[in-house]
Design an enzyme around this catalytic site. Sequence first.
Site, short mmCIF file in Angstrom:
data_model
loop_
_atom_site.label_atom_id
_atom_site.label_comp_id
_atom_site.label_asym_id
_atom_site.label_seq_id
_atom_site.Cartn_x
_atom_site.Cartn_y
_atom_site.Cartn_z
N ASP A 15 0.86 -1.18 0.00
CA ASP A 15 0.00 0.00 0.00
C ASP A 15 0.89 1.23 0.00
O ASP A 15 1.52 1.56 1.00
CB ASP A 15 -0.92 0.00 1.22
CG ASP A 15 -1.82 1.23 1.28
OD1 ASP A 15 -2.03 1.86 0.22
OD2 ASP A 15 -2.30 1.57 2.38
N LYS A 22 3.54 0.81 2.99
CA LYS A 22 3.52 -0.36 3.88
C LYS A 22 3.52 -1.62 3.04
O LYS A 22 2.82 -1.72 2.03
CB LYS A 22 2.29 -0.35 4.78
CG LYS A 22 2.29 -1.52 5.78
CD LYS A 22 1.20 -1.39 6.82
CE LYS A 22 1.29 -2.53 7.83
NZ LYS A 22 0.26 -2.45 8.89
N GLY A 103 -10.17 5.69 -6.05
CA GLY A 103 -8.88 5.35 -5.47
C GLY A 103 -8.76 3.88 -5.14
O GLY A 103 -9.69 3.26 -4.62
N ASP A 105 -7.07 2.53 -2.85
CA ASP A 105 -7.16 2.29 -1.42
C ASP A 105 -8.61 2.18 -0.96
O ASP A 105 -8.94 1.41 -0.05
CB ASP A 105 -6.43 3.38 -0.64
CG ASP A 105 -6.90 4.78 -0.98
OD1 ASP A 105 -7.51 4.97 -2.06
OD2 ASP A 105 -6.66 5.70 -0.19
N ASP A 126 -11.95 5.13 6.26
CA ASP A 126 -10.49 4.99 6.21
C ASP A 126 -9.89 6.34 6.57
O ASP A 126 -10.01 7.31 5.81
CB ASP A 126 -10.04 4.54 4.82
CG ASP A 126 -8.57 4.16 4.78
OD1 ASP A 126 -7.94 4.10 5.85
OD2 ASP A 126 -8.04 3.94 3.67
N THR A 129 -4.40 10.24 5.34
CA THR A 129 -4.16 11.64 4.93
C THR A 129 -5.50 12.33 4.68
O THR A 129 -5.71 13.47 5.09
CB THR A 129 -3.30 11.68 3.66
OG1 THR A 129 -2.05 11.02 3.93
CG2 THR A 129 -3.01 13.11 3.25
#
Length: 257
Positions: A15, A22, A103, A105, A126, A129
Site C-alpha cells: 500500500d 507499507k 482510489g 485504497d 479509512d 491523509t
Amino acid sequence: MKQTDTESRVYLVVDHGNTRTKGVIYAGGNEVASVTLEGEGTDELLELAERHSVSRAIYCGTASGNTRLIETLDRLLPAGCLVLTASLPLPIKIDYGTPGTLGADRIAAAVGARSLTDAAGIMVVDAGTCITIDFVEGQTFKRGNISPGVSMRFRAMHEYSARLPLEHLDVGNLPESPFGEDTSTALRCGVANGITGELLLAYSVARAPAQAPALVLSGGDAPVISLLLNKFSIPHISRQDVVMLGLLKILQYNEDL
C-alpha cells in the site's frame, strides 16, 4: 505460475500512500512480516519479497505509482505483480459514476471491510491523509465522501492563518469537553467535533431507510476516531489493516480465477 497448495502461497501486498509505504507478507493467509517505510521504499520491499520467497504481489498506490517496484516484482516473482484498479477482477462490484478515478485504497478498504462482516450494509471509514467514508451494499461498492484527514485539518489552519499554532490529535490528548478553553484546545475541539459530526451525519443518514450499517474503521488515525465514536456509543470494528486485508482478498480472488 499458480501454486495449487493454498497453504504454501506467500504473498506481498503493498500500500503506497501519500507519505508512507507499507508492505505485508502473508503466508497461508496469515501475516508473517511487515514494514512501514517513508517514501517508496523500493529496495526494502524487493529485499522483503526475496527473503520470504514471495510467489505473487499486489500493489495499491497513487496515480503515478512506483513503476520501478511494480516492473521489478512483475519480472522477478513467479506469478508477477498485480496493480489494483477498478478494472481488475474483484470480489465485489463497483457501482460508481467514475470508476477510473476511484482510489485503489478505497476499493481495497471496501473489500477488506466486506470480509469482516456479513451485514447487509457497511460504512467503511479509512482515516489517513484524507478521510474517506464509503458504503458497500451487499457485494457492491455504491458511493462515498472524501474530506481532509486529522493532520491535514491542523496543517491547513496553521499554514493558512498568521497566528494559529500547529496542533495534533491523538489518543493521549483528546479534548474532554466540546469547547476549547484556550487556542490549543479550541483547535483540537474544532477538529474532533468536525470529524465526529461528519461521521455521525453519514451514519444517521445511512441507517434512516433500514437497519444501521456495520461501521468498519481503518487507517492510521483509526484509534483516535474510534475513541470519538465511543463517546456516542456507535458500534464499530476498528482495524488499522483493513486496506491490507482487502488487498490480500483481491490477490487471492485473482489467484483462484
